[in-house]
Design a protein around this motif. Sequence first.
Motif, PDB file in Angstrom:
ATOM      1  N   ARG A   1      78.082  15.202 -22.831  1.00 33.60           N
ATOM      2  CA  ARG A   1      77.569  13.842 -22.618  1.00 33.60           C
ATOM      3  C   ARG A   1      76.078  13.866 -22.339  1.00 33.60           C
TER       4      ARG A   1
ATOM      5  N   PHE B   1      77.965  10.616 -30.367  1.00 29.61           N
ATOM      6  CA  PHE B   1      76.973  10.043 -29.458  1.00 29.61           C
ATOM      7  C   PHE B   1      76.779   8.546 -29.683  1.00 29.61           C
ATOM      8  N   SER B   2      76.698   8.163 -30.955  1.00 30.42           N
ATOM      9  CA  SER B   2      76.440   6.753 -31.233  1.00 30.42           C
ATOM     10  C   SER B   2      76.953   6.403 -32.621  1.00 30.42           C
TER      11      SER B   2
ATOM     12  N   HIS C   1      73.770  19.565 -34.241  1.00 26.48           N
ATOM     13  CA  HIS C   1      73.532  18.132 -34.120  1.00 26.48           C
ATOM     14  C   HIS C   1      73.421  17.527 -35.522  1.00 26.48           C
TER      15      HIS C   1
ATOM     16  N   ARG D   1      81.398  15.657 -30.235  1.00 22.73           N
ATOM     17  CA  ARG D   1      81.250  14.410 -29.473  1.00 22.73           C
ATOM     18  C   ARG D   1      80.412  13.436 -30.283  1.00 22.73           C
TER      19      ARG D   1
ATOM     20  N   ASP E   1      85.864   9.289 -28.245  1.00 27.47           N
ATOM     21  CA  ASP E   1      84.504   9.736 -27.949  1.00 27.47           C
ATOM     22  C   ASP E   1      84.293  11.207 -28.283  1.00 27.47           C
TER      23      ASP E   1
ATOM     24  N   ARG F   1      75.487   9.468 -34.844  1.00 35.70           N
ATOM     25  CA  ARG F   1      75.034  10.740 -34.287  1.00 35.70           C
ATOM     26  C   ARG F   1      76.210  11.487 -33.673  1.00 35.70           C
TER      27      ARG F   1
END
Length: 289
Positions: free
Chosen positions: A287, A221-222, A140, A219, A203, A262
Amino acid sequence: MKTLLCLLAFTTALQAAKPFVPNLGPDLPTITVTCGEVSLLLRQASQWTPGRIDFRGLAMTTERSAYGTVFSFPDCGFIGTAHLENEPEPLESLALILDGKPVEKPEAVLKGQTFRFERKSRIRDFELTCIIELKNNQLHETTTVRTAKAVPLKLVYHFMHAWAPSVSAFCAGTDAEPAKTLSGPLNDGDDTARKFFINQRIDWMAVFEPKSSQFGVSRLFSAPELGEPIAMIWNVPNSYRKFYLKCFNNATVPAGFEGTWRMVTAFGASDAAGWEKAATKLASELRNP
């Protein structure tokens, strides 16, 4: 006396609230952290940014590049991470947290269930906070940028991942209905060499590494709407297939801006025939990681 005791208590509480900053000097040029099946190399030479990502003991990326976030300015070019040729990127604080506890004496090899790395730095008028976490076999990354002044840029790259030059294909997609996907080969031929792929807002994206029969899925996230994030893979034979999230392309970051990006990256294994289906399934699962 009561006032002095209150002052001492306040000072003690304030000190306790400060993050621990380990001394990562020249005698510790790299740190390799393993949590579960994912390993991350951090290196001093690039200002304690990532240097390689492994899955199940096999390198998915190469050390021959820069990772993290870098800014490009109209007057000088790149500043940040391993790009020290123009100006330095002063580090303001570092914190390593393994299994919920600060690492007071970092060693070259660390192992645990979870890991968190907090890095704060300054690039000209930008305050940069980068947080990396290893947990649940996932990487992450969270990047926050702040500036009090308006700053014109050529661009900023976030989440640079230098995927291994043996990576042979990519796919990417969007979540909006109807979902859109795109894919293609990455090889050393003239038709793909030194070209950029994806080149749009997506995405998630994935790459396949055939030597290990493994794939990686990232992915987003934001991301702030301001900055118009565009995903890209630069295919450079014998060097890397490098992922960038490009933002603020020939644009000015406004005064008072604060934005956070993120992204999560996870991995899987598949043969060449089934990897896209497996990667798409993992992208959907991410997701809700």
